[in-house]
Design an enzyme around this catalytic site. Sequence first.
Site, PDB file in Angstrom:
ATOM      1  N   LYS A  64      -1.443  62.301 -38.539  1.00 17.70           N
ATOM      2  CA  LYS A  64      -1.520  63.750 -38.334  1.00 17.70           C
ATOM      3  C   LYS A  64      -1.464  63.997 -36.836  1.00 17.70           C
ATOM      4  O   LYS A  64      -2.304  63.498 -36.086  1.00 17.70           O
ATOM      5  CB  LYS A  64      -2.819  64.264 -38.953  1.00 17.70           C
ATOM      6  CG  LYS A  64      -3.025  65.763 -38.870  1.00 17.70           C
ATOM      7  CD  LYS A  64      -4.189  66.178 -39.756  1.00 17.70           C
ATOM      8  CE  LYS A  64      -4.580  67.628 -39.584  1.00 17.70           C
ATOM      9  NZ  LYS A  64      -5.686  67.993 -40.498  1.00 17.70           N
ATOM     10  N   ASP A 165     -12.782  74.493 -45.775  1.00 15.74           N
ATOM     11  CA  ASP A 165     -11.360  74.818 -45.970  1.00 15.74           C
ATOM     12  C   ASP A 165     -10.836  74.099 -47.214  1.00 15.74           C
ATOM     13  O   ASP A 165      -9.722  73.574 -47.228  1.00 15.74           O
ATOM     14  CB  ASP A 165     -10.541  74.445 -44.728  1.00 15.74           C
ATOM     15  CG  ASP A 165      -9.172  75.131 -44.690  1.00 15.74           C
ATOM     16  OD1 ASP A 165      -8.954  76.082 -45.466  1.00 15.74           O
ATOM     17  OD2 ASP A 165      -8.322  74.706 -43.885  1.00 15.74           O
TER      18      ASP A 165
HETATM   19  P1  ADP Z   1      -3.679  70.816 -41.555  1.00 18.25           P
HETATM   20  O1  ADP Z   1      -5.052  70.749 -40.960  1.00 18.25           O
HETATM   21  O2  ADP Z   1      -2.683  71.114 -40.532  1.00 18.25           O
HETATM   22  O3  ADP Z   1      -3.602  71.716 -42.748  1.00 18.25           O
HETATM   23  P2  ADP Z   1      -3.643  68.535 -43.374  1.00 18.25           P
HETATM   24  O4  ADP Z   1      -4.521  67.398 -43.007  1.00 18.25           O
HETATM   25  O5  ADP Z   1      -4.142  69.454 -44.428  1.00 18.25           O
HETATM   26  O6  ADP Z   1      -3.283  69.337 -42.031  1.00 18.25           O
HETATM   27  O7  ADP Z   1      -2.205  67.999 -43.776  1.00 18.25           O
HETATM   28  C1  ADP Z   1      -1.123  68.904 -44.040  1.00 18.25           C
HETATM   29  C2  ADP Z   1      -0.326  68.447 -45.249  1.00 18.25           C
HETATM   30  O8  ADP Z   1       0.254  67.158 -45.013  1.00 18.25           O
HETATM   31  C3  ADP Z   1      -1.169  68.263 -46.520  1.00 18.25           C
HETATM   32  O9  ADP Z   1      -1.287  69.478 -47.233  1.00 18.25           O
HETATM   33  C4  ADP Z   1      -0.365  67.223 -47.288  1.00 18.25           C
HETATM   34  O10 ADP Z   1       0.704  67.843 -47.972  1.00 18.25           O
HETATM   35  C5  ADP Z   1       0.207  66.349 -46.177  1.00 18.25           C
HETATM   36  N1  ADP Z   1      -0.669  65.180 -45.920  1.00 18.25           N
HETATM   37  C6  ADP Z   1      -1.713  65.142 -45.074  1.00 18.25           C
HETATM   38  N2  ADP Z   1      -2.305  63.934 -45.049  1.00 18.25           N
HETATM   39  C7  ADP Z   1      -1.614  63.158 -45.908  1.00 18.25           C
HETATM   40  C8  ADP Z   1      -1.752  61.789 -46.350  1.00 18.25           C
HETATM   41  N3  ADP Z   1      -2.728  61.008 -45.882  1.00 18.25           N
HETATM   42  N4  ADP Z   1      -0.871  61.327 -47.273  1.00 18.25           N
HETATM   43  C9  ADP Z   1       0.103  62.134 -47.755  1.00 18.25           C
HETATM   44  N5  ADP Z   1       0.274  63.427 -47.386  1.00 18.25           N
HETATM   45  C10 ADP Z   1      -0.563  63.953 -46.475  1.00 18.25           C
HETATM   46 MG    MG Z   2      -4.641  71.415 -44.445  1.00 15.57          MG
HETATM   47 MG    MG Z   3      -6.781  71.959 -41.293  1.00 15.86          MG
END
Ligand code: ADP
Ligand code: MG
Ligand code: MG
Length: 343
Positions: A64, A165
């Site tokens: 991320k 969240d």
């Molecule tokens: P944000 O804080 O920007 O919302 P997230 O951690 O929720 O970020 O990640 C955004 C999106 O990326 C998630 O909704 C999912 O679809 C995808 N995602 C995040 N982490 C993973 C992971 N470990 N494996 C697969 N997909 C992921």
């Molecule tokens: Mg998210």
């Molecule tokens: Mg977030």
Amino acid sequence: ATSAGDSTLREYLQHSVTSGSGSGLPLLVQRTLAKQVTLIECIGRGKYGEVWRGHWHGESIAVKIFFSRDEESWKRETEIYSTVLLRHENILGFIGSDMTSRNSCTQLWLMTHYYPQGSLFDHLNRNALSHNDMIWICLSIANGLVHLHTEIFGTEGKPAMAHRDLKSKNILVTANGTCVIADFGLAVTHSHVTGQLDLGNNPKVGTKRYMAPEVLDESIDMECFEALRRTDIYAFGLVLWEVCRRTISGGIAEEYKVPYYDVVPMDPSFEDMRKVVCIDNYRPSIPNRWSSDSLLAGMSKLMKECWHQNPNVRLPALRIKKTIHKLASVDEKIRLDFDEVCV
Ligand code: ADP
Ligand code: MG
Ligand code: MG
């Protein structure tokens, strides 16, 4: 402007090295992580930053990448994942955090286990569910939420936490169809031992669509940890509704919809949500077919107890988990090897 490169962050990392790491690699190792990772493909992109699939020592991991203006979310999420005893089968597995430079811009990375099936939101859009699928999804989320919400006492204890969240996009689906809770950029912690509520320093707020009525009408006491925990339960109620719509009974299921799809626009304002949730006291509608299916009927009663207007009436996560387990145990089509999940 890369504020992430300035001294405050360096000081923060310096400090982190001396604090306890309950999850992830030792912090000194984390600081060399980015160099060892090859980014393969972007799997998510938004105003927040990006999520990539990367290779690390021959395995896929998720990376991320936060924009430096969202430094607070990166710090917070790193801090939360580094909490002693947070590691759990229904919480996204943390590998480490690092600061790196790409195209001469400072980037903040957070590395976790990678789940090819993506978010629960994606999963529900693609698949209809059997009773068994539905139970495992709901039970595993409840199980993760119990762990998150519960304080563990002892010399190496874990504070209670509220997510703030929770939604189907912040829950990921594993290869065996269970779920892990992800995205801890807004989480808060509370410990009875120290009497401390740690709200973090993040100016961001949760997703409007999933905001509890007391958040929308601003009557919530932000200093009260129990109140914050109850906003997670409200959001969990909405997630249960999303999951149950996709659960097949009598050969049919509803198509995937986000909560309140029928009453607010795509990117609803705070006011849009407040009118629907607080003033009209409207909640997602329960399809008729659910009443003729004992499991879905039980789940609809449960979700109503989760999204109740009065936060004091909402069920604690442990009660929700036990209720789902009980509903499942009377359905002979459901695999009953829950012992690991339900103690
Ligand atoms: P944000 O804080 O920007 O919302 P997230 O951690 O929720 O970020 O990640 C955004 C999106 O990326 C998630 O909704 C999912 O679809 C995808 N995602 C995040 N982490 C993973 C992971 N470990 N494996 C697969 N997909 C992921
Ligand atoms: Mg998210
Ligand atoms: Mg977030």
